[in-house]
Design a protein around this motif. Structure first.
Motif, PDB file in Angstrom:
ATOM      1  N   ALA A   1      -2.709  -6.297   0.379  1.00 18.98           N
ATOM      2  CA  ALA A   1      -2.567  -5.615   1.832  1.00 18.98           C
ATOM      3  C   ALA A   1      -3.412  -6.478   2.793  1.00 18.98           C
ATOM      4  O   ALA A   1      -2.637  -6.411   4.047  1.00 18.98           O
ATOM      5  CB  ALA A   1      -3.408  -4.050   1.669  1.00 18.98           C
ATOM      6  N   ALA A   2      -4.413  -6.885   2.412  1.00 18.14           N
ATOM      7  CA  ALA A   2      -5.084  -8.051   3.570  1.00 18.14           C
ATOM      8  C   ALA A   2      -4.034  -9.199   3.894  1.00 18.14           C
ATOM      9  O   ALA A   2      -3.931  -9.406   5.216  1.00 18.14           O
ATOM     10  CB  ALA A   2      -6.290  -8.462   3.217  1.00 18.14           C
ATOM     11  N   ARG A   3      -3.524  -9.503   2.812  1.00 15.32           N
ATOM     12  CA  ARG A   3      -2.558 -10.675   3.090  1.00 15.32           C
ATOM     13  C   ARG A   3      -1.355 -10.398   3.923  1.00 15.32           C
ATOM     14  O   ARG A   3      -0.953 -11.273   4.768  1.00 15.32           O
ATOM     15  CB  ARG A   3      -2.134 -11.365   1.861  1.00 15.32           C
ATOM     16  CG  ARG A   3      -1.518 -12.728   1.966  1.00 15.32           C
ATOM     17  CD  ARG A   3      -1.364 -13.341   0.617  1.00 15.32           C
ATOM     18  NE  ARG A   3      -0.455 -12.497  -0.261  1.00 15.32           N
ATOM     19  CZ  ARG A   3      -0.728 -11.980  -1.447  1.00 15.32           C
ATOM     20  NH1 ARG A   3      -2.082 -11.957  -1.696  1.00 15.32           N
ATOM     21  NH2 ARG A   3      -0.111 -11.334  -2.147  1.00 15.32           N
ATOM     22  N   LEU A   4      -0.881  -9.258   3.659  1.00 14.14           N
ATOM     23  CA  LEU A   4       0.518  -8.955   4.393  1.00 14.14           C
ATOM     24  C   LEU A   4       0.206  -8.005   5.416  1.00 14.14           C
ATOM     25  O   LEU A   4       1.010  -7.689   6.481  1.00 14.14           O
ATOM     26  CB  LEU A   4       1.207  -7.932   3.468  1.00 14.14           C
ATOM     27  CG  LEU A   4       1.773  -8.540   2.060  1.00 14.14           C
ATOM     28  CD1 LEU A   4       2.533  -7.773   1.299  1.00 14.14           C
ATOM     29  CD2 LEU A   4       2.624  -9.882   2.664  1.00 14.14           C
ATOM     30  N   LYS A   5      -1.298  -7.705   5.635  1.00 15.22           N
ATOM     31  CA  LYS A   5      -1.820  -6.914   6.965  1.00 15.22           C
ATOM     32  C   LYS A   5      -1.059  -5.318   6.717  1.00 15.22           C
ATOM     33  O   LYS A   5      -0.308  -5.132   7.661  1.00 15.22           O
ATOM     34  CB  LYS A   5      -1.487  -7.519   8.269  1.00 15.22           C
ATOM     35  CG  LYS A   5      -2.337  -8.784   8.254  1.00 15.22           C
ATOM     36  CD  LYS A   5      -2.068  -9.655   9.845  1.00 15.22           C
ATOM     37  CE  LYS A   5      -2.944 -10.820   9.579  1.00 15.22           C
ATOM     38  NZ  LYS A   5      -2.541 -11.686  11.021  1.00 15.22           N
ATOM     39  N   LYS A   6      -0.984  -4.865   5.735  1.00 19.25           N
ATOM     40  CA  LYS A   6      -0.384  -3.651   5.521  1.00 19.25           C
ATOM     41  C   LYS A   6      -1.310  -2.826   4.704  1.00 19.25           C
ATOM     42  O   LYS A   6      -2.055  -3.081   3.931  1.00 19.25           O
ATOM     43  CB  LYS A   6       0.889  -3.756   4.838  1.00 19.25           C
ATOM     44  CG  LYS A   6       1.980  -4.439   5.641  1.00 19.25           C
ATOM     45  CD  LYS A   6       3.295  -4.392   4.603  1.00 19.25           C
ATOM     46  CE  LYS A   6       4.733  -4.855   5.359  1.00 19.25           C
ATOM     47  NZ  LYS A   6       5.810  -4.849   4.768  1.00 19.25           N
ATOM     48  N   ASP A   7      -1.239  -1.479   5.063  1.00 22.72           N
ATOM     49  CA  ASP A   7      -2.078  -0.605   4.562  1.00 22.72           C
ATOM     50  C   ASP A   7      -1.471  -0.202   2.853  1.00 22.72           C
ATOM     51  O   ASP A   7      -0.166  -0.529   2.653  1.00 22.72           O
ATOM     52  CB  ASP A   7      -2.066   0.845   5.125  1.00 22.72           C
ATOM     53  CG  ASP A   7      -3.375   1.623   4.811  1.00 22.72           C
ATOM     54  OD1 ASP A   7      -4.123   1.180   3.814  1.00 22.72           O
ATOM     55  OD2 ASP A   7      -3.649   2.596   5.268  1.00 22.72           O
ATOM     56  N   PHE A   8      -2.034   0.421   2.247  1.00 21.14           N
ATOM     57  CA  PHE A   8      -1.724   1.001   0.729  1.00 21.14           C
ATOM     58  C   PHE A   8      -2.302   2.157   0.408  1.00 21.14           C
ATOM     59  O   PHE A   8      -3.505   2.587   0.978  1.00 21.14           O
ATOM     60  CB  PHE A   8      -1.821  -0.341  -0.285  1.00 21.14           C
ATOM     61  CG  PHE A   8      -3.233  -0.261  -0.709  1.00 21.14           C
ATOM     62  CD1 PHE A   8      -4.208  -1.011  -0.060  1.00 21.14           C
ATOM     63  CD2 PHE A   8      -3.585   0.094  -2.033  1.00 21.14           C
ATOM     64  CE1 PHE A   8      -5.578  -1.298  -0.325  1.00 21.14           C
ATOM     65  CE2 PHE A   8      -5.074  -0.034  -2.284  1.00 21.14           C
ATOM     66  CZ  PHE A   8      -5.786  -0.752  -1.554  1.00 21.14           C
TER      67      PHE A   8
ATOM     68  N   LEU B   1      -9.569  -1.789 -15.764  1.00 18.10           N
ATOM     69  CA  LEU B   1      -8.335  -2.136 -15.084  1.00 18.10           C
ATOM     70  C   LEU B   1      -7.582  -1.201 -13.704  1.00 18.10           C
ATOM     71  O   LEU B   1      -7.095  -1.969 -13.007  1.00 18.10           O
ATOM     72  CB  LEU B   1      -7.138  -1.936 -16.348  1.00 18.10           C
ATOM     73  CG  LEU B   1      -7.403  -2.690 -17.639  1.00 18.10           C
ATOM     74  CD1 LEU B   1      -6.374  -2.230 -18.657  1.00 18.10           C
ATOM     75  CD2 LEU B   1      -6.606  -4.201 -17.046  1.00 18.10           C
ATOM     76  N   LEU B   2      -8.229  -0.273 -13.752  1.00 17.10           N
ATOM     77  CA  LEU B   2      -7.902   0.392 -12.536  1.00 17.10           C
ATOM     78  C   LEU B   2      -8.522  -0.100 -11.524  1.00 17.10           C
ATOM     79  O   LEU B   2      -7.780  -0.328 -10.224  1.00 17.10           O
ATOM     80  CB  LEU B   2      -8.248   2.079 -12.619  1.00 17.10           C
ATOM     81  CG  LEU B   2      -7.485   2.944 -13.232  1.00 17.10           C
ATOM     82  CD1 LEU B   2      -8.381   4.318 -13.074  1.00 17.10           C
ATOM     83  CD2 LEU B   2      -6.305   3.268 -12.476  1.00 17.10           C
ATOM     84  N   ASP B   3      -9.886  -0.783 -11.589  1.00 17.29           N
ATOM     85  CA  ASP B   3     -10.300  -1.449 -10.467  1.00 17.29           C
ATOM     86  C   ASP B   3      -9.751  -2.775 -10.324  1.00 17.29           C
ATOM     87  O   ASP B   3      -9.803  -3.201  -9.073  1.00 17.29           O
ATOM     88  CB  ASP B   3     -11.914  -1.643 -10.949  1.00 17.29           C
ATOM     89  CG  ASP B   3     -12.713  -2.228  -9.714  1.00 17.29           C
ATOM     90  OD1 ASP B   3     -12.671  -1.578  -8.540  1.00 17.29           O
ATOM     91  OD2 ASP B   3     -13.306  -3.067 -10.129  1.00 17.29           O
ATOM     92  N   ILE B   4      -9.242  -3.545 -11.275  1.00 18.16           N
ATOM     93  CA  ILE B   4      -8.666  -4.910 -10.915  1.00 18.16           C
ATOM     94  C   ILE B   4      -7.443  -4.571 -10.307  1.00 18.16           C
ATOM     95  O   ILE B   4      -7.168  -5.374  -9.497  1.00 18.16           O
ATOM     96  CB  ILE B   4      -8.419  -5.424 -12.349  1.00 18.16           C
ATOM     97  CG1 ILE B   4      -9.698  -5.699 -13.024  1.00 18.16           C
ATOM     98  CG2 ILE B   4      -7.473  -6.344 -12.319  1.00 18.16           C
ATOM     99  CD1 ILE B   4      -9.397  -6.122 -14.519  1.00 18.16           C
ATOM    100  N   SER B   5      -6.703  -3.568 -10.666  1.00 19.56           N
ATOM    101  CA  SER B   5      -5.557  -3.138  -9.735  1.00 19.56           C
ATOM    102  C   SER B   5      -5.556  -2.735  -8.387  1.00 19.56           C
ATOM    103  O   SER B   5      -5.124  -3.418  -7.593  1.00 19.56           O
ATOM    104  CB  SER B   5      -4.929  -1.869 -10.602  1.00 19.56           C
ATOM    105  OG  SER B   5      -3.473  -1.666  -9.832  1.00 19.56           O
ATOM    106  N   GLU B   6      -6.967  -2.010  -8.171  1.00 23.68           N
ATOM    107  CA  GLU B   6      -7.095  -1.650  -6.783  1.00 23.68           C
ATOM    108  C   GLU B   6      -7.597  -2.783  -6.019  1.00 23.68           C
ATOM    109  O   GLU B   6      -7.092  -3.108  -4.957  1.00 23.68           O
ATOM    110  CB  GLU B   6      -8.324  -0.634  -6.892  1.00 23.68           C
ATOM    111  CG  GLU B   6      -8.591  -0.211  -5.351  1.00 23.68           C
ATOM    112  CD  GLU B   6      -7.878   1.059  -5.161  1.00 23.68           C
ATOM    113  OE1 GLU B   6      -6.702   1.385  -6.027  1.00 23.68           O
ATOM    114  OE2 GLU B   6      -8.168   2.210  -4.458  1.00 23.68           O
ATOM    115  N   SER B   7      -8.453  -3.817  -6.695  1.00 20.99           N
ATOM    116  CA  SER B   7      -8.651  -5.105  -5.952  1.00 20.99           C
ATOM    117  C   SER B   7      -7.530  -6.082  -5.576  1.00 20.99           C
ATOM    118  O   SER B   7      -7.426  -6.563  -4.417  1.00 20.99           O
ATOM    119  CB  SER B   7      -9.549  -6.060  -6.823  1.00 20.99           C
ATOM    120  OG  SER B   7     -10.910  -5.207  -7.065  1.00 20.99           O
TER     121      SER B   7
END
Length: 503
Positions: free
Chosen positions: A53-60, A41-47
């Motif tokens: 972030a890619a869609r909004l062009k923002k870092d996280f 689930l951690l990996d799912i959340s990270e993905s």
């Protein structure tokens, strides 16, 4: 085969794998499977965050920094068994214990250890968990429930998982607000707290933004909760339990429902040190309390909080929890609590005293009778839901007779969606009117508090429900005898015809 059956079978097979692999303690098996599920689930959340972030062009802010990417589920699950075990045991678990300390779940993971003894077992476990529908609706809860059902100790101390549909009905009846503080004093896996969060998401979503997936499941954005997010993520949700495994599960579940910092504590709330360790929470603290506290358990009276002993002298946990909940509620705060039927009519001084406390010093709003079998296969005990508010005055008490909850009432608990009183329970609760509901032969009705006092505070539904006897009319005996004689003659005639055919 339904999907539920399919993944139940996978869990069953995984359970046997753990046993054959040398891990036979049911609690340890559940813990190890939970850790692995959390890793996925951690990996799912990270993905998801990466895509967002890619869609909004923002870092996280990443959970897994650049040099720890190999610790992600999607990376190590493709390794061979031995290599995977080295990564998980020697790197992922230390990472979970140390690097997640700032993570809301960190304090529950500081003693987490990988006890899986072989790469082969880990490989099978990872393959099985990879196939579980952890991203589909409330599947995580179903999986936990199935896991908990395997606990050999379930039911011994009155502890078993509360059915989600019963919890949901209780939450809808209390209708919590996003400004409330909510607490479960014996939270177990956090079912009540999670249900409140899901309810708020559903209620505080703009209709146009609700998405329906290919399988018909609705996904609520909870966009109207924006002004309350700090409170929701911080101080809204509170839970206590003295089972550290359940506590980890509750914290994980809440985290995965976007409650980032739940106030979940390792504590026996009936214990003598509760008021010392949690002086704020133990008195006049919460707006809403929901609970299915353990009952039929044994407790040492010497270890019970002095405040509780001053109110009621009993070792019965179900009575002690009711007094505790009243104490923890704010004035005007409301509670919905599952109790065994004995609480409603028990004749001991303690039983009577607790019922008097709720009825005379506070506002008892409702008694909802549940059918025996609701908690099967864990327990067959008959139960009821009490809804009450701290303070106020009891005038009329609403009774509802739930006879079916959408499942068979045997150990199989087969879904029976056409036999379900719970939607009507919630509907009638919202429309209740003491001036119109006086017919005690109906499924729901009000009883004036004077009647309850006259009946020694007996709160059992059958004390007040009137059963209608419908008169059935029958033909006169002579008419029935004539009919029987005619039928007899016809039978004899048929026998004669058969004997004639055999000659």
């Amino acid at each position: 085969m339904t999907l539920a059956t399919a993944y139940r079978n996978k869990i069953d097979a995984l359970w046997l794998d753990f046993h054959s692999g040398g891990i036979t303690n049911p609690i340890t098996v559940i813990e190890q499977i939970s850790y692995l599920m959390f890793a996925r689930l951690l990996d799912i959340s990270e993905s998801r965050e990466e895509k967002r972030a890619a869609r909004l062009k923002k870092d996280f802010k990443r959970t897994f920094p650049a040099d720890k990417q190999h610790l992600r589920w999607s990376h190590f699950r493709n390794e061979g068994g031995d290599r995977m075990l080295t990564i998980v045991r020697d790197e992922f678990f230390p990472f979970m214990r140390t690097n997640l300390q700032q993570h809301p779940l960190g304090r529950y993971l500081k003693d987490a250890n990988c006890l899986i003894p072989s790469g082969n077992l880990l490989s099978r476990a990872v393959a099985a968990i990879e196939e579980l529908p952890l991203t589909e609706g409330d599947a995580k809860g179903d999986i936990y429930e199935h896991l908990l059902g395997k606990l050999a100790t379930a039911g011994i101390a009155g502890q078993f998982r509360s059915p989600r549909h019963i919890i949901r009905a209780m939450v809808e009846m209390l209708d919590p607000k996003p400004t409330d503080t909510v607490c479960d004093p014996a939270c177990g896996t956090g079912g009540f707290l999670i249900s409140v969060m899901l309810y708020l998401y559903e209620k505080y979503s703009t209709a146009a933004l609700v998405e329906t997936d290919a399988e018909g499941n609705k996904h609520y954005p909870g966009d109207l909760l924006e002004p309350y997010l700090d409170h929701i993520r911080g101080g809204m949700f509170n839970g206590f339990d003295f089972d550290i495994t359940m506590l980890r599960t509750a914290a994980m579940n809440l985290l995965l429902h976007n409650v980032e910092s739940p106030s979940i504590h390792y504590q026996d709330t009936l214990g003598s040190n509760f008021s010392e360790k949690f002086p704020k929470e133990c008195s006049n603290c919460f707006d809403v309390m929901l609970a299915n506290p353990p009952f039929k358990g044994t407790i040492d009276l010497e270890n019970v909080d002095p405040m509780l002993k001053s109110k009621v002298k009993t070792k019965k946990t179900e009575l002690l929890f009711l007094v505790l909940i009243l104490h923890m509620l704010k004035m005007g705060g409301r509670a919905a609590v599952i109790v065994p039927d004995g609480v409603l009519f028990g004749s001991s001084q303690a039983h009577l005293g607790v019922r008097q406390l709720i009825v005379d010093d506070n506002q008892l709003e409702a008694v909802i009778s549940l059918p025996a079998g609701v908690f099967k296969p864990y327990a067959g005990v008959s139960t009821a839901i009490l809804i009450f508010a701290k303070g106020g005055r009891t005038d009329d008490v609403w009774f509802y007779d739930v006879q079916a909850d959408g499942y068979s009432l045997d150990d199989k608990r087969t879904p029976q969606p056409d036999k379900n009183d719970l939607p009507d329970l919630v509907k009638q609760w919202k429309a209740r009117n003491p001036k119109k509901e006086s017919d005690r032969s109906a499924k729901h009705f009000f009883v004036p508090v004077a009647d309850i006092r006259e009946n020694k505070y007996d709160l059992s539904l059958n004390r007040y429900k009137v059963t209608k006897h419908e008169e059935t009319t029958y033909d006169p005996p002579k008419t029935i005898l004539k009919r029987m004689d005619k039928l007899g003659q016809e039978v004899l005639k048929d026998i004669d015809e058969l004997e004639g055919m055999l000659k």
